[in-house]
Scaffold this active site. Structure first.
Site, PDB file in Angstrom:
ATOM      1  N   ASP A 424       1.955 -12.170  39.905  1.00 16.52           N
ATOM      2  CA  ASP A 424       0.982 -12.648  38.912  1.00 16.52           C
ATOM      3  C   ASP A 424       1.433 -13.964  38.293  1.00 16.52           C
ATOM      4  O   ASP A 424       0.621 -14.876  38.071  1.00 16.52           O
ATOM      5  CB  ASP A 424       0.802 -11.601  37.815  1.00 16.52           C
ATOM      6  N   GLU A 450      -5.284 -14.122  46.362  1.00 15.61           N
ATOM      7  CA  GLU A 450      -4.461 -15.337  46.318  1.00 15.61           C
ATOM      8  C   GLU A 450      -5.226 -16.559  46.810  1.00 15.61           C
ATOM      9  O   GLU A 450      -4.639 -17.569  47.203  1.00 15.61           O
ATOM     10  CB  GLU A 450      -3.186 -15.147  47.153  1.00 15.61           C
TER      11      GLU A 450
END
Length: 532
Positions: A424, A450
């Site tokens: 994260d 992503e």
């Protein structure tokens, strides 16, 4: 002005007031103070005479204030037939204004002349009486001020009611409905009890149904006021136990008044007896509940208190006049209009504050629905909403729009080796780099997982390629490890120019295909898709 002395006597079987005057049984009272004329089936005689001085030689009017629903008959010296006046009576003889019957007096009254009035009270309403004699010019001036002030207050309340209805349509919040109903009931009640309905609007046809209308409006007024309090102050959240008490009061009040409307004398008597105690209890219950809600954190409880307490104070003082209290405060009835307008204004401000708060919450909720909570970038929904307007603006300036599609290389390996918290943080760092490098008015979006997309507004394709290379190099320089072997996080980037014939999804798909080519050719590179 003449200094008056008034005396009263119950009507029995006498044919004229002179028969009553002969036995000397009148009781004195001060005509300048509010006096409660007790009910009597045949009415009440009142003798009006001079305490000292002479009757002025100017046109005079006798004003019988506060007898809205009753009728008064005036015997003038030398007349065998009385002049009657009742503001709810369309057949009345004489003037009417300031919510009161008005009699014209002759200009040649002797100093010892007495005027005799007989009050025929309304079956259910027996307000206090105040008598005044004043020149026609003074009365007309006072009446004009009363009509103008009362009309202004009613107009202000009507405007606030209309505003509440507009908010109701826009926000779909029932608090605005309850407020509009309560305010409309207050307006109807005040126009009836003040006589404005008859003396200014001349709606005399309402006189026949004023009793039933008054009861229905009273019930609706109290119920809507209670429901408005609950919804406006959010009583369920801040004082849930009191909410049940207020709802119980609403049910009890509606039940008692409903039974009083049935054609059963015992039930009607019960309703009459219970009405004032119920109203008094409600007048205490509502501000108490608002105070507790306010102390518990509801700022709207404060708005309710600020508007409600002055109106209740004036109403309470007026009701106490029936017991002889505040007899010198003849202005209390007229004070109900500005007190009601003040309450309406304060509550309207509170409702506007509530509307602004709701709008702010809606805006925040809408913004949250358009933003990725982790990176702070716009999400896919916002991208689809903002991309086409961006293209239109770029077309007006002759610029080109390129879509950049970026995917983090070996991101799964980073999560496997270092955990999702580290992953994260890597997404946050990459988003920060993209936000810094993509020039305005471009868009930067977390497209999913992503994957990131960006819209580049440039003059030439070479500028878009330079931005893409700068972004790739900046992410590589972060040196974020993805495994134990020391490999670092990089970007594979696809670039595609947006064509006029394309929609957003087509251009993103072409950039995505270019990104997969970059992956296939070794990652950590920029590949551009042709415009075909």
């Amino acid at each position: 002005m003449p200094i008056l002395a008034d005396e009263w006597e119950p009507v029995v079987e006498q044919a004229s007031p002179l028969d009553v005057a002969a036995d000397g049984s009148y009781q004195t009272f001060d005509p300048t103070r509010i006096h409660q004329i007790e009910r009597n089936p045949n009415g009440r005689w009142v003798r009006l005479r001079l305490a000292e001085g002479r009757w002025p030689a100017v046109p005079l009017l006798l004003v019988v204030e506060r007898t809205v629903f009753g009728t008064a008959a005036l015997w003038l010296p030398g007349n065998a037939v009385p002049v009657t006046a009742g503001i709810a009576d369309s057949q009345q003889v004489g003037l009417s204004g300031i919510g009161a019957p008005v009699f014209e007096l002759p200009q040649n009254l002797a100093a010892d002349a007495s005027l005799y009035l007989n009050f025929y009270p309304h079956p259910t309403h027996a307000p206090g009486v105040r008598l005044s004699v004043e020149p026609l010019a003074d009365y007309l001036r006072r009446n004009a001020v009363w009509v103008a002030g009362t009309s202004a207050c009613l107009a202000a309340m009507a405007m606030m009611m209309a505003t509440a209805l507009v908010f109701l349509v826009i926000l779909r919040d029932r608090a605005y409905l309850f407020y509009a109903v309560y305010l409309s009931c207050f307006i109807v009640l005040q126009t009836i009890t003040s006589g404005y309905l008859f003396t200014v609007l001349h709606w005399h046809s309402w006189a026949a149904v004023v009793g039933i209308v008054g009861k229905l409006v009273t019930v609706l007024s109290v119920i809507s006021a209670c429901l408005f309090l609950l919804a406006f102050t959010r009583m369920r959240e801040f004082a849930p136990k009191l909410q049940r008490v207020v709802l119980g009061y609403v049910v009890l009040f509606g039940l008692v008044l409903g039974l009083g409307m049935l054609p059963v004398e015992s039930l009607m008597h019960l309703a009459r007896v219970a009405l004032n105690p119920l109203l008094a209890f409600g007048a205490l219950l509502l501000p108490t509940a608002a105070l507790i809600a306010w102390r518990s954190g509801s700022r709207y409880g404060g708005y309710f208190l600020l508007g409600w307490v002055p109106l209740m104070a004036v109403t309470f003082a007026g009701s106490m006049q029936t017991t002889g209290s505040f007899a010198d405060w003849a202005w209390l009835d007229d004070a109900l209009f500005p007190a009601g307008a003040f309450e309406g204004l304060v509550l309207a401000i509170g409702l506007a504050d509530r509307a602004l708060a709701q709008r702010r919450l809606f805006r925040e909720a809408e913004q949250l629905s358009m933003v990725d909570p982790l990176t702070g970038l716009i999400n896919r929904r916002a991208w689809e909403a903002q991309f086409q307007p961006l293209v239109a603006r770029a077309g007006h300036t002759g610029q080109r729009v390129y879509v950049l599609f970026a995917d983090l290389d070996h991101f799964k390996s980073l999560n496997d080796h270092f955990g999702h918290r580290t992953g994260d943080q890597a997404l946050i760092d990459v988003a920060s780099v993209m936000r810094r490098i993509v020039p305005p008015p471009g868009l930067v979006c977390r497209y999913g997982g992503e994957e990131f997309v960006a819209a580049l507004v440039v003059d030439h394709g070479s500028v878009a390629r330079t931005i893409a290379e700068t972004l790739r190099a900046a992410v590589a320089s972060l040196s974020i490890p993805v495994d134990a072997a020391g490999h670092t996080l990089t970007l594979s980037i696809g670039l595609a120019r947006h064509l006029r014939s394309n929609v957003s999804e087509e251009t993103v798909e072409r950039a995505d295909n270019a990104m997969y080519r970059a992956k296939a050719e070794g990652r950590n590179r920029v590949m551009e898709m042709s415009g075909v």
